[in-house]
Design an enzyme around this catalytic site. Structure first.
Site, mmCIF file in Angstrom:
data_model
loop_
_atom_site.group_PDB
_atom_site.id
_atom_site.type_symbol
_atom_site.label_atom_id
_atom_site.label_comp_id
_atom_site.label_asym_id
_atom_site.label_seq_id
_atom_site.Cartn_x
_atom_site.Cartn_y
_atom_site.Cartn_z
ATOM 1 N N HIS A 223 0.825 -1.198 0.000
ATOM 2 C CA HIS A 223 0.000 0.000 0.000
ATOM 3 C C HIS A 223 0.865 1.256 0.000
ATOM 4 O O HIS A 223 1.939 1.299 0.613
ATOM 5 C CB HIS A 223 -0.895 0.023 1.241
ATOM 6 C CG HIS A 223 -2.136 -0.799 1.098
ATOM 7 N ND1 HIS A 223 -3.113 -0.519 0.169
ATOM 8 C CD2 HIS A 223 -2.575 -1.889 1.783
ATOM 9 C CE1 HIS A 223 -4.096 -1.400 0.285
ATOM 10 N NE2 HIS A 223 -3.791 -2.247 1.254
ATOM 11 N N CYS A 279 0.107 2.656 -5.035
ATOM 12 C CA CYS A 279 -0.467 3.896 -5.537
ATOM 13 C C CYS A 279 0.340 5.077 -5.019
ATOM 14 O O CYS A 279 1.096 4.975 -4.055
ATOM 15 C CB CYS A 279 -1.932 4.024 -5.148
ATOM 16 S SG CYS A 279 -2.237 4.581 -3.485
#
Length: 432
Positions: A223, A279
């Site tokens: 993440h 991301c």
């Protein structure tokens, strides 16, 4: 809520991507993965994300690692400053990808990287230069994959990414297992868990004692997110961050810190190749030159930085003049306190005399994808990089950038991005 539009294919030959990361806006200007963060270590960062996660039931971590022989990180010696025994790079009788095909008569292969020091170009001082690595020295790799077992926002493919990448580096580029630190959250040894402390320690290990023409490799799959930029070095006002497995207790790791640990100490001619499959990873190492398949996205104003005295710090460092570093820094901070608009944010240059190249699977305003490819959960960027390199290991930077774009385009809406510590020559081959 801002969600990236991924194409969902119904053909049996294509995966059905699920969004690995989703963005939403929180008070105090924090952007992060909505499935991941239902609370922060610090209070007051907004409401929890929706319940439920990804809909993929995830078994608990297996009792044993993947099955390839992996000594725990503390046995590598690097953490304590004692390098492992010098490995034999490459297998006997097996030509290395780095034995450049151009030299051996293949004129379709890109020529080897230019040697010596190279100017940063227009606006840079005459003695301010960088050096490419020919990647003939020692190789070290740090690979981090976090599935966040048992946490909201659990992922499926990150550990597979690390397994695939480590095997690819070992089998094709002569990286030895003993010179790899692998941190994944399916391992039982606490030193092999991707905690914040272990990640930071491993980053220091990766760059310790690096010499010109060494090749260092960093891979992160997990993440990522954004947090309010406190030092004024980000155009969009946010710093990019990655989330260790224990981020809820100890917080995230900011791009400024990753740059300080892994980029700033590098000498001229040291290669660091980084791949981020998360991301908001487009500028995760805070590198100043950013390229897409469309051309230059970002480059520094070297004339302005030189006029501000910022480049003197790094040019002194690259020449081993530590007294020059100190005097340049003192002059810089003195000017920074005068109220001069040019120094009002105490910006330091992010260029480097080393050879730092970073590949990311999304721009900072995009998400990344977690998909099933060949019945295996995997990250988009990790898969596309390996796939493109296997098809043609002798590619230049621009060729590989376009190859990765083509691979991603078959299954994703993401676009690859290439960031560098120096202006990119599109001619040199990608050496690992």
């Amino acid at each position: 809520m801002e969600v990236m539009d991924h194409h969902h294919h119904t053909s049996s030959t294509r995966p059905n991507p699920t969004t690995r990361r989703m963005n939403f806006f929180l008070p105090n200007a924090i952007h992060m993965d909505s499935h991941l963060l239902y609370y922060r270590p610090q209070p007051g960062y907004g409401a929890p994300p929706p319940q439920g996660g990804y809909g993929y039931p995830q078994p608990p971590p297996p009792q044993q690692p993947y099955g390839y022989s992996q000594p725990p990180p503390q046995q590598y010696g690097g953490y304590n400053g004692v390098p492992p025994n010098a490995p034999q790079y490459g297998r006997p009788g097996m030509p290395s990808v780095n034995s450049n095909a151009y030299i051996n008569g293949n004129q379709n292969a890109p020529p080897p990287p230019p040697q010596g020091m190279h100017s940063f170009g227009q606006g840079a001082p005459q003695n301010y230069a960088f050096q490419y690595s020919n990647c003939t020295g020692r190789r070290k790799a740090l690979l981090i994959g976090i599935n966040y077992f048992g946490q909201r926002g659990q992922l499926r493919g990150c550990i597979n990414d690390v397994k695939n990448m480590s095997s690819y580096l070992h089998e094709n580029f002569g990286y030895q297992r003993d010179d790899m630190v692998i941190l994944t959250d399916d391992q039982q040894n606490p030193m092999s868990q991707p905690t914040k402390q272990n990640i930071l320690r491993a980053m220091h290990w990766l760059v310790k004692d690096a010499r010109p023409n060494d090749s260092l490799f960093f891979h992160y799959s997990g993440h990522g997110g954004q947090t309010k930029d406190l030092d004024g070095d980000e155009e969009d006002g946010y710093d990019e961050v990655i989330y260790p497995v224990d981020f809820r207790q100890v917080g995230h790791i900011v791009d400024d810190e990753m740059h300080r640990i892994m980029v700033q100490p590098l000498q001229p001619g040291v290669r660091l190749t980084a791949i981020f499959d998360s991301c908001h990873s487009g500028t995760a190492l805070d590198l100043p030159y950013v390229y897409s398949t469309q051309g230059v996205l970002k480059e520094p104003n070297l004339a302005k930085e030189a006029g501000q005295g910022l480049l003197g710090v790094i040019s002194s460092y690259s020449q081993g003049d530590m007294s020059g570093v100190a005097s340049n820094l003192m002059g810089f901070f003195k000017k920074a306190t005068t109220g001069d608009d040019a120094y009002n944010k105490t910006l330091a240059t992010k260029t480097s005399p080393a050879d730092v190249v970073m590949w990311s699977g999304s721009k900072d305003d995009q998400t990344s994808a977690d998909a099933t490819i060949a019945a295996q959960a995997t990250g988009a960027m990790s898969w596309a990089f390996i796939t493109a390199m296997k098809k043609n290991p002798q590619q230049s930077y621009v060729q590989l950038l376009n190859s990765i774009r083509d691979e991603l385009a078959t299954k994703y809406t993401q676009k690859p991005q290439l960031s560098c510590s120096h202006p990119l020559s599109m001619v040199p081959p990608l050496l690992l």
